[in-house]
Each structure stands twice: as C-alpha cells, then as structure tokens.
Design an enzyme around this catalytic site. Structure first.
Site, PDB file in Angstrom:
ATOM      1  N   THR A 191       0.846  -1.200   0.000  1.00 17.04           N
ATOM      2  CA  THR A 191       0.000   0.000   0.000  1.00 17.04           C
ATOM      3  C   THR A 191       0.874   1.239   0.000  1.00 17.04           C
ATOM      4  OG1 THR A 191      -1.819  -1.042   1.157  1.00 17.04           O
ATOM      5  CG2 THR A 191      -1.588   1.328   1.477  1.00 17.04           C
ATOM      6  N   VAL A 220     -13.248  -3.219   4.646  1.00 12.64           N
ATOM      7  CA  VAL A 220     -12.488  -1.989   4.467  1.00 12.64           C
ATOM      8  C   VAL A 220     -11.461  -1.912   5.595  1.00 12.64           C
ATOM      9  CG1 VAL A 220     -12.615   0.536   4.504  1.00 12.64           C
ATOM     10  CG2 VAL A 220     -14.408  -0.789   3.359  1.00 12.64           C
ATOM     11  N   GLY A 221     -10.240  -1.525   5.243  1.00  6.77           N
ATOM     12  CA  GLY A 221      -9.184  -1.427   6.252  1.00  6.77           C
ATOM     13  C   GLY A 221      -8.995  -0.005   6.737  1.00  6.77           C
ATOM     14  N   ASP A 222      -7.767   0.301   7.087  1.00  2.88           N
ATOM     15  CA  ASP A 222      -7.454   1.627   7.622  1.00  2.88           C
ATOM     16  C   ASP A 222      -7.229   2.682   6.544  1.00  2.88           C
ATOM     17  OD1 ASP A 222      -5.161   0.155   6.808  1.00  2.88           O
ATOM     18  OD2 ASP A 222      -3.885   1.645   7.780  1.00  2.88           O
ATOM     19  N   THR A 242       0.881   1.564   6.585  1.00  2.00           N
ATOM     20  CA  THR A 242       0.685   0.393   5.740  1.00  2.00           C
ATOM     21  C   THR A 242       0.662  -0.820   6.668  1.00  2.00           C
ATOM     22  OG1 THR A 242       1.578  -0.896   3.881  1.00  2.00           O
ATOM     23  CG2 THR A 242       3.178   0.147   5.325  1.00  2.00           C
TER      24      THR A 242
HETATM   25  C1  SD4 Z   1      -5.471  -2.507   4.601  1.00  2.00           C
HETATM   26  N1  SD4 Z   1      -3.570  -1.206   5.259  1.00  2.00           N
HETATM   27  O1  SD4 Z   1      -6.376  -2.582   3.798  1.00  2.00           O
HETATM   28  C2  SD4 Z   1      -4.145  -1.904   4.150  1.00  2.00           C
HETATM   29  C3  SD4 Z   1      -3.299  -2.987   3.585  1.00  2.00           C
HETATM   30  C4  SD4 Z   1      -1.901  -2.615   3.338  1.00  2.00           C
HETATM   31  O2  SD4 Z   1      -0.008  -2.961   2.197  1.00  2.00           O
HETATM   32  O3  SD4 Z   1      -1.343  -1.707   3.874  1.00  2.00           O
HETATM   33  N2  SD4 Z   1      -1.241  -3.313   2.496  1.00  2.00           N
HETATM   34  O4  SD4 Z   1      -5.553  -2.943   5.727  1.00  2.00           O
END
Ligand code: SD4
Length: 331
Positions: A191, A220-222, A242
C-alpha cells in the site's frame, strides 16, 4: 456544487517564484516547541512514501520542484502506483477479495484539513483522484461501494477492469485452500501512503490500496479512514500507515502519531510510540506487519514498523533516498 472554496492567500500565489521562502510564523502563544523551532528553518519541499516506491516519489518531486502544491504532489505520486500492474496491493492489478472482485480504498487530506475518501470501490483505476473529487466537489467526506463508483462515472472517470491475469491466477490458486493469512512485508503489503511539503510549507497526504488480499467482500481497512491510515494537520505534520489495517484502526494510528508530534515528539519517536500502542493491544500475537511514516512541519521524517523489512522512500532537492525503518521486533 463545490463545497470548499480554496481561497489562496498571496503567499500561496507567489511562493513558487521565491527560491527559499520561510515558513509562515504561527501567532498562537501556546504552540509547542516542535513548531517553534520550525519557524527558523527555510521550507524544504519533500515527499515521502511507504515502501520503496521510487517512481512515486520521483513523480511527486516533479510537481514540488516546479512549485506545485503538496496536494497535487501526493495525488500524482500515488497515481503512479495505482497504474502499476506489478503492484498487487494498489489500483489496477490489485489482488481481489475472496470472490474475485478488486475493491479499492483511498483517501486524501489537504493543508486546510479538508479530506475525501472512497471505500470498497470497483472498476476505477485511480481511487485517489475520486477521493479528491469527493473532497472538492461534494458536501461529503466518504463515498462507498456502488455509490462511489457511480459518482466516479459522473465525474468522468472511465470503467476499467482492475483484475489482471496474474492476480486472477493467484486468486484461483488461493481458492484451492482458501486460507486467509496476513503475511509479513512487501510480499503481501505494498500500500502506498504519501506525505509531502510544498514550497509554501504546506502539508498534504494521500493513501491508496486494494486492501488485504482475499478479504471478505465489503471489508475496508485503515487506508481510506482519515485518522487511521492517514492524517494531516498543517500546523504539526502528517502520518500514514501500511500493514494490517484492523490493527491501525484500533488505535487510530495516524491521528495518534500527529498528536504525539503536536506534544513535542519527533516523527521518529511518534512512529515508535504508535507501533508500541498497537503491540500493547496484541500481547498474544505478532504475526502481522504495520509500518508508519511521519513528517513534521520542519520536514523531519520518521518511520517504524513491527517486523524488519519495511522502508520508506524520500525525495528532496538532494535527490532520492530509501530509509529502512527500525522495527519493534528485531527478527
Ligand atoms: C489494509 N492497510 O487494507 C491496508 C493494507 C496494506 O499494504 O497496507 N497493504 O488494511
């Protein structure tokens, strides 16, 4: 309807003509020591981003060196990764959810604390630009799913098939076991979160991702959550993340890091504290990676992570550098 009028002051309009403009002085008597020191230093445009994305910081630098805004720099910088089919965690070529759909999350934040985000959006190659449109063209901050996609079409974005053959084949292979894991480091995390300071000394940030590979549909993530995956306060600095987003959300990681900088911590110290808070909440597990990066108003930077292997990329007038981050766990 345009909600936010970007009233530029004369400093903004003319700063591109000045070679080394000084940071505007802050009149607030209560401002902290970190900000006090910043006043004496010349503005040094800079772009930093998670991981080793040389092309992304190079693009951001193109914008900054010509006097462009930090907001344009972060948008155009992260777009490089969104377009790169080899990056399987961002934009086109991203790994799909467990049903085979690539769903994208992104957010952007400017010097005036305006922000925009899209969540779980399909078929659009540049979610960061849609997030910016949400910020600039709507009365909202977040649009999700079909609504975000529909809005993107209305704004002139084209429908794009985001699932590449490579990501499709890997997904079909994954389906044979359907085991959900969150492997550590760039094998499964790339990311991009980017922070920039422009010649006016203004800070902006952007973050964009396809999220965790083979996630449950709708997860959905952060990354598109303001305060979690990204936060900017132009008085203080910015931070972005990330890694496994669920852990970042639990501590509102990027907001926490900016607030720690407000209290006087350096970007490095603040990132370290951000990771420590997460580890304190995870006494029984460490099988995930998180990487934070941060920048303060002076242009000092920091990065820290859970496991070794994370680094961040930087571009300044001195050129491009990569900075391996110290880690909470040493091996
Ligand atoms: C998530 N933080 O969707 C993101 C994933 C990520 O490198 O950072 N991938 O949780």
């Amino acid at each position: 309807m345009q909600r936010r009028k970007f009233l530029k002051n004369s400093t903004t309009a003319t700063a591109g003509l000045l070679s080394v403009p000084l940071l505007a002085s802050c009149k607030d008597e209560n401002k902290n020591a970190a900000i006090d020191k910043a006043e004496a230093r010349p503005v040094r445009p800079i772009a930093i981003c998670t991981w080793n994305f040389y092309n992304a910081t190079a693009r951001a630098w193109e914008v900054l060196k010509d006097g462009g805004s930090a907001l344009d720099a972060v948008e155009q910088g992260v777009m490089v990764e969104e377009a790169d089919v080899e990056n399987q965690t961002v934009g086109v070529g991203g790994r799909p959810d467990r049903d085979g759909n690539v769903t994208l999350d992104a957010c952007i934040m400017d010097k005036d604390s305006n922000c925009g985000a899209v969540l779980c959006m399909q078929n659009i190659a540049h979610p960061i630009s849609v997030a910016r449109k949400v910020m600039e063209e709507t009365p909202h901050v977040m649009l999700a799913g079909k609504g975000a996609e529909q809005f993107a079409y209305e704004q002139g974005f084209e429908k794009t098939d985001l699932l590449t053959e490579k990501s499709k084949e890997e997904w079909l292979e994954w389906k044979k076991t359907s085991k959900y894991e969150t492997p550590i480091n760039i094998e499964n995390h790339d990311t991009i979160g980017m922070l920039a300071i422009d010649r006016n000394g203004d800070i902006a940030g952007g973050c964009t991702t396809s999220g965790m590979a083979y996630k449950i549909a709708g997860r959905v993530g952060d990354s598109p959550i303001i305060g979690a995956g990204l936060f900017v306060d132009n008085e203080v600095g910015g931070a972005t993340a990330t890694g496994v987003g669920e852990e970042v959300v639990r501590t509102v990681g990027s907001f926490l890091i900016v607030e720690l900088m407000r209290q006087g911590k350096s970007p490095q110290e603040a990132c370290e504290e951000g990771v420590k808070r997460i580890m304190e909440k995870n006494k029984d597990r460490d099988d995930f990676q998180i990487g934070f990066i941060a920048i303060n108003k002076k242009g000092d930077t920091g990065g820290y992570c859970v496991h070794p292997g994370f680094s961040y990329s930087m571009f300044t007038e001195e050129g491009q550098t990569n900075h391996p981050a110290e880690s909470f766990l040493k091996s």
